[in-house]
Write a protein that holds these residues in place. Structure first.
Motif: not given
Length: 393
Positions: A153, A157, A160-161, A243, A245
């Motif tokens: 996770v 995250a 992705s960011a 990617d 979640g």
């Protein structure tokens, strides 16, 4: 024998080791989380993906007995701290690896670092410094599983960011904890320097520890099949982005449940007996594993089956470790390394064959076979403990 008490002892020591295991295994979750990304970047098929998983599984497992014996001979603190450091430094660089050969090199070195921590952690958590040995090993195992659960996770995250270029920053907590492992743990009396060829005690595999190792390898194969194939299955069959979640939350739910299962095993074993808890949990683990394949990803039934599968697979993990240590009292770290390490190495090798099967019959068909092999593990444990009735109580 403890030569010099450390800063930590008893329950606080077990909790600290669980935290170290949490951080270490959060980093090791890098591979499962980034497998779809690696598949897209290097245009990999099922066999090469399985080989990547196998290389890490073998490097992080087959060397565990060696590092366990090395730690017994030299220093548990030093080997444990070095393992945390190597795993953090090298595994955090997978996201920025420029070539496939670099990925393999990072996995081998980082995997060996992770291998060094596990027999040390189980030997300390299940040793004289912690009053409840089974619960101590359960806490250590649970810490790793929670880290392995939340790692995907967190990693996805961050990717992705900020993109995969940000993954090297994840090495920082491991560097700090490596220093704390060396500073805070008790100092054990080393066994003495044995020849290198004597550190890997193959003789353990010829007795009941070998049987427990074989059973653990089948359970590990089911675990590796889930953590490595489910992300590919979700992307290829259900069309999720690499990617997405849901991939991270699926791995998180499974691994977190495995961690809670290991704690549950530590609590139930002294009350119900080691044999019934270990055999029954392995015997029914295949049911929720296989059920996941027929459920719609993301729904409540899907996550319920995922949670049950993870918990049942790992209820018996601390029990198997303590059993192996009791069956080899002169080499507890080596025995733990056999059950944790050699079993995972064998599971990694079997997963390569499973990758070939996935290429022939499809990812789902190969996963079905991997999940079904958890049940025979219960029969193997039952056969071992019938010959060692005192150990199973």
């Amino acid at each position: 024998m403890i030569r010099r008490p450390g800063v930590l002892g008893g329950t606080s020591l077990a909790v600290f080791l669980a935290i170290v295991h949490f951080v270490n295994d959060a980093i090791t979750a890098m591979l499962g989380a980034l497998l779809p990304t690696l598949q897209a970047r290097f245009d990999l098929g099922p066999v090469l993906l399985a080989l990547i998983v196998a290389v890490y599984s073998i490097s992080s497992s087959v060397t565990q007995p060696f590092f366990g014996a090395l730690a017994e001979d030299r220093s548990l603190r030093l080997v444990g701290a070095a393992g945390v450091l190597l795993a953090s430094l090298f595994l955090s660089l997978i996201g920025v690896a420029p070539a496939l050969v670099t990925v393999f090199a990072l996995l081998i070195i980082g995997g060996m670092g992770s291998a060094a921590l596990h027999p040390v952690g189980t030997a300390v958590a299940g040793g004289p410094a912690v009053p409840n040995r089974t619960l101590g090993v359960g806490l250590f195992t649970a810490g790793g599983m929670v880290g392995f659960a939340l790692g995907p996770v967190l990693i996805l995250a961050i990717v992705s960011a900020f993109g995969v270029e940000a993954t090297p920053w994840l090495m920082a907590p491991g560097i700090v904890l490596a220093a704390l492992v060396f500073a805070l743990l008790p100092d054990w009396e080393p066994h003495g320097r044995r020849p290198l060829r004597a550190l890997f005690q193959v003789r353990l595999l010829r007795g009941p520890v070998g049987g427990l190792t074989l059973a653990s390898s089948l359970a590990s194969l089911a675990f590796v099949t889930f953590t490595s194939s489910v992300p590919i299955w979700l992307v290829n069959k259900h069309g999720l982005p690499t990617d997405d979640g849901l991939i991270g939350w699926t791995l998180a739910a499974f691994s977190l449940a495995a961690g809670l299962g290991s704690l549950l095993g530590g609590v139930l074993a002294p009350r119900l007996g080691r044999r019934p808890v270990l055999v029954s949990s392995l015997g029914v683990a295949s049911v929720p594993l296989i059920a996941v394949l027929g459920l719609e990803p993301g729904g409540a039934p899907y996550f319920i089956a995922t949670i049950l599968a993870g918990a049942l697979l790992y209820v018996g993990s601390p029990i198997a470790v303590v059993l192996a240590q009791d069956l080899a009292p002169g080499a507890p770290a080596s025995a733990a390394g056999m059950v944790l390490g050699v079993s995972a190495a064998l599971a990694g090798a079997l997963y390569v064959a499973l990758g070939w099967l996935q290429e022939v019959v499809g990812v789902g068909g190969g996963m079905l076979v991997g999940f079904a092999l958890a049940s025979p593990a219960a029969l193997i444990v039952l056969a071992v403990l019938r010959r060692q009735p005192e150990a199973g109580r």
